[in-house]
Design a protein around this motif. Structure first.
Motif, mmCIF file in Angstrom:
data_model
loop_
_atom_site.group_PDB
_atom_site.id
_atom_site.type_symbol
_atom_site.label_atom_id
_atom_site.label_comp_id
_atom_site.label_asym_id
_atom_site.label_seq_id
_atom_site.Cartn_x
_atom_site.Cartn_y
_atom_site.Cartn_z
ATOM 1 N N UNK A 36 0.839 -1.202 0.000
ATOM 2 C CA UNK A 36 0.000 0.000 0.000
ATOM 3 C C UNK A 36 0.874 1.252 0.000
ATOM 4 N N UNK A 37 1.922 1.233 0.764
ATOM 5 C CA UNK A 37 2.836 2.382 0.824
ATOM 6 C C UNK A 37 3.375 2.709 -0.559
ATOM 7 N N UNK A 38 3.848 1.675 -1.258
ATOM 8 C CA UNK A 38 4.445 1.897 -2.568
ATOM 9 C C UNK A 38 3.397 2.222 -3.632
ATOM 10 N N UNK A 39 2.210 1.603 -3.538
ATOM 11 C CA UNK A 39 1.155 1.869 -4.507
ATOM 12 C C UNK A 39 0.728 3.334 -4.465
ATOM 13 N N UNK A 40 0.520 3.840 -3.268
ATOM 14 C CA UNK A 40 0.116 5.239 -3.118
ATOM 15 C C UNK A 40 1.235 6.161 -3.599
ATOM 16 N N UNK A 41 2.463 5.761 -3.308
ATOM 17 C CA UNK A 41 3.616 6.524 -3.761
ATOM 18 C C UNK A 41 3.616 6.622 -5.288
ATOM 19 N N UNK A 42 3.377 5.492 -5.963
ATOM 20 C CA UNK A 42 3.363 5.477 -7.424
ATOM 21 C C UNK A 42 2.231 6.339 -7.977
ATOM 22 N N UNK A 43 1.053 6.254 -7.372
ATOM 23 C CA UNK A 43 -0.089 7.058 -7.835
ATOM 24 C C UNK A 43 0.213 8.554 -7.725
ATOM 25 N N UNK A 44 0.874 8.940 -6.652
ATOM 26 C CA UNK A 44 1.230 10.347 -6.469
ATOM 27 C C UNK A 44 2.274 10.801 -7.484
ATOM 28 N N UNK A 45 3.085 9.853 -7.944
ATOM 29 C CA UNK A 45 4.176 10.196 -8.858
ATOM 30 C C UNK A 45 3.770 10.178 -10.334
ATOM 31 N N UNK A 46 2.581 9.660 -10.644
ATOM 32 C CA UNK A 46 2.169 9.503 -12.049
ATOM 33 C C UNK A 46 2.295 10.800 -12.864
ATOM 34 N N UNK A 47 1.808 11.949 -12.380
ATOM 35 C CA UNK A 47 1.964 13.184 -13.178
ATOM 36 C C UNK A 47 3.428 13.513 -13.477
ATOM 37 N N UNK A 49 5.961 11.374 -13.456
ATOM 38 C CA UNK A 49 6.527 10.327 -14.308
ATOM 39 C C UNK A 49 6.189 10.580 -15.775
ATOM 40 N N UNK A 50 4.934 10.953 -16.044
ATOM 41 C CA UNK A 50 4.513 11.200 -17.429
ATOM 42 C C UNK A 50 5.264 12.364 -18.059
ATOM 43 N N UNK A 51 5.660 13.340 -17.255
ATOM 44 C CA UNK A 51 6.376 14.500 -17.770
ATOM 45 C C UNK A 51 7.878 14.239 -17.926
ATOM 46 N N UNK A 52 8.377 13.210 -17.260
ATOM 47 C CA UNK A 52 9.831 12.964 -17.256
ATOM 48 C C UNK A 52 10.175 11.576 -17.781
ATOM 49 N N UNK A 53 9.331 11.020 -18.646
ATOM 50 C CA UNK A 53 9.551 9.665 -19.143
ATOM 51 C C UNK A 53 10.890 9.533 -19.845
ATOM 52 N N UNK A 54 11.272 10.554 -20.598
ATOM 53 C CA UNK A 54 12.548 10.505 -21.295
ATOM 54 C C UNK A 54 13.722 10.388 -20.343
ATOM 55 N N UNK A 55 13.654 11.107 -19.244
ATOM 56 C CA UNK A 55 14.726 11.056 -18.243
ATOM 57 C C UNK A 55 14.745 9.705 -17.549
ATOM 58 N N UNK A 166 22.209 11.133 -6.071
ATOM 59 C CA UNK A 166 21.473 12.405 -6.049
ATOM 60 C C UNK A 166 22.256 13.549 -6.673
ATOM 61 N N UNK A 167 23.566 13.384 -6.818
ATOM 62 C CA UNK A 167 24.375 14.444 -7.405
ATOM 63 C C UNK A 167 24.204 14.538 -8.923
ATOM 64 N N UNK A 168 23.717 13.451 -9.556
ATOM 65 C CA UNK A 168 23.612 13.449 -11.011
ATOM 66 C C UNK A 168 22.232 13.072 -11.535
ATOM 67 N N UNK A 169 21.329 12.657 -10.641
ATOM 68 C CA UNK A 169 19.994 12.241 -11.055
ATOM 69 C C UNK A 169 18.929 13.166 -10.461
ATOM 70 N N UNK A 170 17.844 13.431 -11.216
ATOM 71 C CA UNK A 170 16.737 14.208 -10.644
ATOM 72 C C UNK A 170 15.996 13.381 -9.596
ATOM 73 N N UNK A 171 15.298 14.075 -8.698
ATOM 74 C CA UNK A 171 14.589 13.389 -7.617
ATOM 75 C C UNK A 171 13.532 12.422 -8.143
ATOM 76 N N UNK A 172 12.903 12.737 -9.276
ATOM 77 C CA UNK A 172 11.841 11.882 -9.792
ATOM 78 C C UNK A 172 12.390 10.500 -10.140
ATOM 79 N N UNK A 174 14.961 8.938 -8.687
ATOM 80 C CA UNK A 174 15.211 8.236 -7.433
ATOM 81 C C UNK A 174 13.920 7.703 -6.829
ATOM 82 N N UNK A 175 12.878 8.519 -6.841
ATOM 83 C CA UNK A 175 11.626 8.126 -6.206
ATOM 84 C C UNK A 175 10.857 7.103 -7.040
ATOM 85 N N UNK A 176 10.786 7.294 -8.355
ATOM 86 C CA UNK A 176 10.000 6.411 -9.214
ATOM 87 C C UNK A 176 10.583 5.006 -9.254
ATOM 88 N N UNK A 177 11.889 4.891 -9.368
ATOM 89 C CA UNK A 177 12.515 3.572 -9.434
ATOM 90 C C UNK A 177 12.234 2.774 -8.161
#
Length: 288
Positions: A36-47, A49-55, A166-172, A174-177
């Motif tokens: 549940x923790x991870x599912x809710x996390x993913x749902x919150x990240x969907x917007x 993720x869709x904007x940063x798919x290339x990254x 974190x020095x070379x990757x955006x936060x999205x 780190x969180x999405x993976x």
């Protein structure tokens, strides 16, 4: 200061999540809470993720991402098991082993300098924690004590990887993976062990996901601004948050040893700030 402030906020939020997890663990398996923790996390990240798919499709340092995911899963799963099966004070004490593990790993892997002052504050802070919780492990199963040590080591590995990536990757990234990978790992056991939550428990599960998601975002931000071993030392403040929660929610009045220990913990957190300010002042004013 910015990194430490973010770390203080993240630690406070994770402490609150720990209270909810302990309450939920009486009726639900650890995998279901984690899913549940991870599912809710993913749902919150969907917007995002869709904007940063290339990254997201072109990650840097993939091996570190994988190592971080493994460390995070170990920390979350074994941490949930530990806090659910042994006295809360013992679980907290074991969790603070993370600070010692981070200091060692950061020194040998990240080559971060650990000065005598840093070593002193780590040791003093740990002593303060022991004074507050005074763990006995007398009523604890040795297997759950071992799970607490494993969780602390996993958390330390994840923390060091975050600092490096974190020095070379955006936060999205780190969180999405992490959200996706750990969610998939927990999915199959959750389906097998599923128990339909009540409305009240469903709300708690939502809060676990929402609060921990924000806490993780703030925590990752902290590692962009200061060293991993300094951030790890902020973990000691979690015990003070626990004392406050115990007083406000459970009417648990801390004894003298707890008050002295809390003071020592605060001192261990303030010493690096005071010392850094002193050094900066001397550099700006050589005659002082």
């Amino acid at each position: 200061m910015k990194g430490i402030t973010f770390a203080l906020i993240s630690t406070a939020l994770f402490t609150i999540v720990g209270v909810f997890v302990r309450q939920l663990s009486a009726d639900y398996d650890t995998f279901q809470i984690l899913f549940f923790r991870q599912l809710i996390f993913m749902l919150l990240l969907i917007p995002a993720i869709s904007k940063n798919m290339g990254v997201l499709l072109k990650p840097n340092k993939l091996s570190l991402h994988l190592l971080r995911i493994i460390g995070a899963f170990i920390a979350l799963y074994f941490g949930f098991i530990t806090v659910s099966n042994i006295p809360f004070s013992d679980a907290i004490a074991l969790g603070f082993l993370q600070v010692l593990f981070v200091a060692l790993i950061a020194r040998f892997v990240l080559a971060e300098q650990i000065t005598s002052t840093r070593t002193f504050t780590i040791v003093v802070g740990f002593i303060g924690v022991m004074m507050v919780v005074r763990p006995t492990f007398a009523e604890s199963n040795s297997l759950y004590v071992l799970s607490g040590v494993i969780a602390a080591l996993g958390a330390a590995v994840a923390v060091v990887c975050v600092r490096k990536v974190a020095q070379s990757e955006p936060k999205i990234t780190l969180m999405a993976y992490q959200a996706l990978a750990i969610g998939l790992i927990a999915l199959i056991p959750t389906l097998y062990l599923w128990r339909t939550p009540t409305i009240e428990d469903f709300m708690l599960l939502l809060l676990v996901g929402i609060i921990s998601s924000f806490a993780q975002y703030v925590g990752i931000s902290a590692y962009k601004w200061t060293q991993a071993n300094i951030i790890a030392n902020v973990e000691y403040v979690k015990i003070i948050y626990s004392l406050i929660i115990g007083l406000v929610i459970f009417s648990e009045i801390p004894d003298l040893w707890s008050m002295v220990g809390a003071f020592i913990i605060l001192a261990s957190a303030l010493i690096p700030l005071i010392w850094s300010h002193y050094q900066i002042t001397n550099e700006d004013n050589p005659k002082c």
